[in-house]
Design a protein around this motif. Structure first.
Motif, short mmCIF file in Angstrom:
data_model
loop_
_atom_site.label_atom_id
_atom_site.label_comp_id
_atom_site.label_asym_id
_atom_site.label_seq_id
_atom_site.Cartn_x
_atom_site.Cartn_y
_atom_site.Cartn_z
N LEU B 295 0.74 -1.24 0.04
CA LEU B 295 0.08 -0.10 0.14
C LEU B 295 0.99 1.29 -0.01
O LEU B 295 0.57 2.29 -0.77
CB LEU B 295 -0.76 -0.09 1.27
CG LEU B 295 -1.86 1.04 1.18
CD1 LEU B 295 -2.94 0.58 0.16
CD2 LEU B 295 -2.56 1.15 2.80
N ILE B 296 1.82 1.30 0.97
CA ILE B 296 2.72 2.35 0.97
C ILE B 296 3.58 2.74 -0.28
O ILE B 296 3.72 3.72 -0.97
CB ILE B 296 3.65 2.43 2.14
CG1 ILE B 296 2.80 2.40 3.45
CG2 ILE B 296 4.57 3.48 2.24
CD1 ILE B 296 3.56 2.13 4.86
N GLY B 300 1.73 5.55 -1.77
CA GLY B 300 2.28 6.49 -0.90
C GLY B 300 3.23 7.33 -1.52
O GLY B 300 3.49 7.16 -2.82
N GLY B 301 3.86 8.36 -1.07
CA GLY B 301 4.83 9.37 -1.56
C GLY B 301 6.38 8.51 -1.47
O GLY B 301 7.23 8.99 -2.24
N PHE C 107 2.11 19.20 -1.27
CA PHE C 107 2.34 17.98 -0.61
C PHE C 107 1.76 17.85 0.60
O PHE C 107 1.42 16.74 1.15
CB PHE C 107 3.93 17.69 -0.58
CG PHE C 107 4.43 16.39 0.12
CD1 PHE C 107 4.33 15.33 -0.63
CD2 PHE C 107 5.18 16.37 1.38
CE1 PHE C 107 4.63 13.88 0.04
CE2 PHE C 107 5.61 14.94 1.84
CZ PHE C 107 5.28 14.07 1.13
N GLN C 108 2.01 19.15 1.27
CA GLN C 108 1.04 18.83 2.75
C GLN C 108 -0.26 19.74 2.66
O GLN C 108 -1.36 19.21 3.27
CB GLN C 108 2.01 19.94 3.68
CG GLN C 108 3.45 19.38 3.78
CD GLN C 108 3.48 18.51 4.82
OE1 GLN C 108 2.63 17.79 5.58
NE2 GLN C 108 4.90 18.24 5.35
N THR C 179 15.80 18.29 -5.62
CA THR C 179 15.93 17.24 -5.25
C THR C 179 15.29 16.84 -3.86
O THR C 179 15.61 17.71 -3.15
CB THR C 179 17.30 17.01 -5.07
OG1 THR C 179 18.17 17.59 -6.21
CG2 THR C 179 18.20 15.64 -4.99
N GLY C 180 14.77 15.76 -3.70
CA GLY C 180 14.02 15.56 -2.55
C GLY C 180 12.85 16.16 -2.32
O GLY C 180 12.07 15.71 -1.38
N ALA C 181 12.33 16.90 -3.23
CA ALA C 181 10.84 17.66 -3.09
C ALA C 181 10.30 17.64 -4.36
O ALA C 181 9.82 18.72 -4.98
CB ALA C 181 11.01 18.97 -2.60
#
Lengths: 215, 342, 217
Positions: B295-296, B300-301, C107-108, C179-181
């Motif tokens: 699932l993750i 998920g992200g 994202f949030q 990078t990473g986002a």
């Protein structure tokens, strides 16, 4: 209450022995939500100080006029008024900080520490003592906010009050800025506080035991 | 060797904490992990060994610092802190700065174990607590993968970053099979996954050697086979169903062999302290973990979900234990449920 | 407590009266502080928005606020909400471009973006994040990382903006993701693309457009 405490005792107990955060574990919502930088903590602390001192002063002055049956509603009206004043003042003077604190300034009204002090202290004491107690409790609350905000900003950003301390190569601890960092740091600070208190108790017990032996 | 037992056990029967003693079980786990560990060092070079050592040093130092002097010999001697350090090290990327590995191990022991009351009392797998902390704290360092197969003696420069300083990375960084799948829809050949010559955490890449270690533990009856079996079953079934929809989801074999699936299922989910005691509970725990991983990973992200899946099921373990207690003999019957007998 | 110690219970009328009185005083106090701070607050907000518009439309000295109506753009300094764009003009009075509001999920939480758009060239001139709660240290680089923000200076918006892995930017409509986002970076691109879809038919080029001519008189 058996005897009236001195103003000094009354102030200092809020700062340490009855610290609203570390001992009474009150006001956790602003405690965890806004303490990701020291500046946010300071502004939240000052706003709480203003609200608590204002409401304690009013409640203590008006305590004979407040009917018992509706006292909680009246306390909330008084607190909410001060919160609104604080909210607009910060919005006008420090718009950037207000953006960060967001909903948590209006939510001071729900900080149970403030209502708790009205019910437990201000409504039963004189005006002077109520204000001193409010000042002590707010100072204790601000101390806790700053301890948490300081640690989180230091590790999460490498700075304190926006001043860089570690230079440009610092690797920020991202988690410290995020909610989990608030929970972890608060837990560790509670641990530290209880440990110090336990050490002090053990030390006092030992001193007492030695004294008994001497007699 | 004497073990520190709690003075008062506040839990319902069965009181048996699975009949084995700690040092022997720890030794078996060490032996079982050895091949995969050596393979990780072989593929990622000396740097990987240093990361493992830093992690173990952090774990030992923290255990030593937080144990009262009178119990230090026993606490250090049972090898559990060292094992936590090794397990954490195996889940770290090979180019991670050493100070981060040390810090992660300190958190693993301090917040993952000591705070709960020491070995046997922790709710969450300590190594995974350390890893979760590191992933939340240093997300970029924890997802930058040094390539495998370089010269053995060459240490990535990021490894030697000073404490509290950002690492400097080589231009060369690789991607994990899971990352390739998630962000570029690109598969990895199964033989490579089995052999382990791919990007990834130090100890998770070599599928075949991890399976070998798991087989050894199974033959020595060191873990409850139902847990890994449940994980594999649920993950394979769920991912097979997803891949049948034809939207490019990875198939069951890739799901089982990629990322931390094998390392987590065989060596972390099976931790007797943080997994259910009853056979039925073990099945629930395994199936739940396997389902959550897929699932993750898929929805998920993050590309990898093993760590969070195990931690989530760890949190559910007391509940699972409570609802899968065998019925007390002579009580209940008929429509009575176990919980009503208490 | 009052019951049983001889003190007479106050009647409901007195309770209601005291609450009403407290409410009245409190209302007066709130109105006073609201009136006292309102000018500063409005000025702050307007200034913030002006700054943002200047940032996304380089070389602009004058801003006018338009509202989109079925008959075209109308100048309306009081307009609010979804249908508002800002026109930015250079010292000669020529239109440089429009500053457009667009929002969407990050994202949030929701990200609100203001971007500058040159209708003649069909290019983005600049991007400014008005509001975001992206992860500190990662996602918040969408406004803290000057390199990422610079991606949007003179960027082709058609066929659409595409976020690519950092360092691989090659086409005029591509931006380097952080990078990473990746998710936050892609969200910004998507929000601008969506804004463009909503607005592209409605924004006239600088010359010969009735909506602007009318407003200019």
């Amino acid at each position: 209450m058996a005897r009236e405490q001195s103003s000094y005792e009354s102030f200092i107990k809020g700062l340490w022995r009855e610290n609203p955060v570390f001992v009474q574990v009150l006001g956790m919502c602003p405690m965890l939500a806004v303490t990701n930088t020291a500046l946010n903590s300071l502004v939240m602390g000052l706003a709480t100080l203003f609200v608590l001192m204002g409401s304690s002063f009013l409640v203590a002055s008006l305590k004979h006029l407040i009917p018992k049956q509706v006292r909680i509603s009246l306390y909330i009206i008084i607190i909410a008024t001060f919160v609104t004043i604080a909210d607009y003042t910060i919005l006008a003077l420090l718009p950037a900080v207000h953006k960060e604190l967001g909903a948590f300034i209006p939510l001071i009204v729900a900080n149970c520490m403030i209502l708790g002090r009205q019910e437990a202290f201000a409504s039963r004491h004189g005006v002077r003592m109520a204000v001193v107690d409010a000042a002590g409790m707010s100072a204790g609350f601000m101390f806790a906010l700053l301890a948490l905000g300081g640690v989180r900003e230091l590790l999460g950003n490498g700075s304190l009050f926006g001043v860089d301390l570690f230079g440009p190569g610092f690797e920020p601890w991202v988690i410290m800025i995020l909610p989990p960092g608030g929970f972890i740091t608060l837990g560790l600070l509670l641990l530290l506080f209880n440990w110090i208190a336990a050490r002090k108790r053990a030390f006092l017990a030992e001193v007492a035991a030695t004294e008994r032996e001497m007699l | 060797m004497s073990q520190h037992e709690p003075h008062l056990l506040l839990q319902p029967a069965p009181m048996l904490r699975q009949g084995m003693n700690t040092p022997r079980a720890m030794l078996d786990v060490w032996l079982a992990l050895l091949p995969a560990t050596l393979a990780g060092i072989w593929f990622f070079g000396l740097g990987a060994l240093l990361v493992l050592l830093a992690s173990m040093a952090g774990a030992l130092a923290t255990e030593w610092a937080f144990t009262p002097a009178s119990r230090r010999r026993a606490a250090i001697g049972d090898n559990s802190a060292l094992l936590t350090g090794l397990l954490l090290g195996l889940t770290l990327p090979p180019g991670l700065p050493l100070w981060m590995a040390f810090l992660g191990a300190a958190v693993a022991i301090g917040i993952g174990k000591v705070i709960w009351g020491g070995l046997g009392h922790n709710l969450f797998n300590p190594a995974l607590v350390g890893r979760a902390f590191l992933l939340g704290t240093f997300p970029i360092a924890m997802t930058t993968w040094a390539p495998s197969g370089g010269p053995f003696w060459e240490i990535p420069p990021s490894l030697l970053a000073l404490p509290f300083q950002s690492p400097a990375y080589d231009a060369l960084s690789s991607a994990t099979p899971l990352g390739l799948m998630k962000f570029e829809q690109q598969g990895t050949a199964l033989p490579e996954l089995l052999l382990g010559n791919t990007g990834g955490c130090i100890g998770e890449t070599s599928g075949a050697l991890l399976l070998l270690g798991g087989l050894f533990l199974l033959l020595r009856r060191d873990f409850d086979w139902r847990i890994p079996a449940g994980i594999f079953l649920a993950a394979a079934t769920f991912s097979a169903l997803l891949s049948l929809t034809g939207d490019g989801y990875p198939g069951p074999l890739f799901t089982l062999l990629s990322g931390g699936m094998l390392l987590g299922a065989l060596f972390m989910a099976t931790d007797p302290v943080t997994s259910p005691l009853t056979p039925r509970g073990a099945w629930i725990f395994g199936l739940g973990t396997g389902f959550l991983v897929v699932l993750i990973r898929v929805f998920g992200g993050f590309p990898e979900g093993m760590m969070y899946a195990i931690l989530l099921m760890n949190a559910a373990t007391p509940l699972i234990d409570r609802y899968t207690q065998p019925r007390v003999f002579g009580r209940g019957g008929g429509r009575d449920r176990g919980e009503q007998t208490s | 407590m009052s019951i049983g110690n001889g003190v007479k219970e106050p009647g409901s009328a007195r309770l209601a009266l005291s609450l009403a009185f407290a409410g009245f005083i409190s209302g007066l106090a709130i109105i006073a502080i609201y009136e006292a701070t309102l000018p500063t607050i409005t000025a702050n907000k307007a200034e913030e928005l002006r700054q943002a518009v200047f940032r996304v439309l380089p070389g602009v000295t004058r801003i006018r606020k338009f509202e989109s109506t079925p008959e075209g753009l109308k100048e309306n300094p009081e307009a609010r909400g979804e249908e508002v764009v800002y026109g930015g003009y250079d010292p000669q009075g020529a239109l440089v471009g429009y500053a457009i509001n667009s929002a969407g999920p990050g994202f949030q939480d929701t990200i609100r973006v203001l971007y500058g758009y040159a209708p003649a060239e069909r290019r983005v001139l600049g991007m400014w994040i008005l509001e975001s709660r992206e992860t500190p240290g990662l996602g918040d680089k969408i406004y803290k990382d000057a390199e990422f923000v610079a991606n949007f200076e003179d960027l082709a918006i058609e066929p659409q903006i595409v976020a690519v892995k950092k360092g691989t930017r090659s086409a005029p409509n591509e931006i380097d993701a952080i990078t990473g986002a990746t998710i936050s970076s892609k969200a910004v691109a998507r929000i601008i693309n969506e804004g463009h879809q909503r607005w592209k038919g409605r924004l006239p080029a600088p010359d010969g457009q009735p909506g602007i001519e009318e407003a200019e008189q």
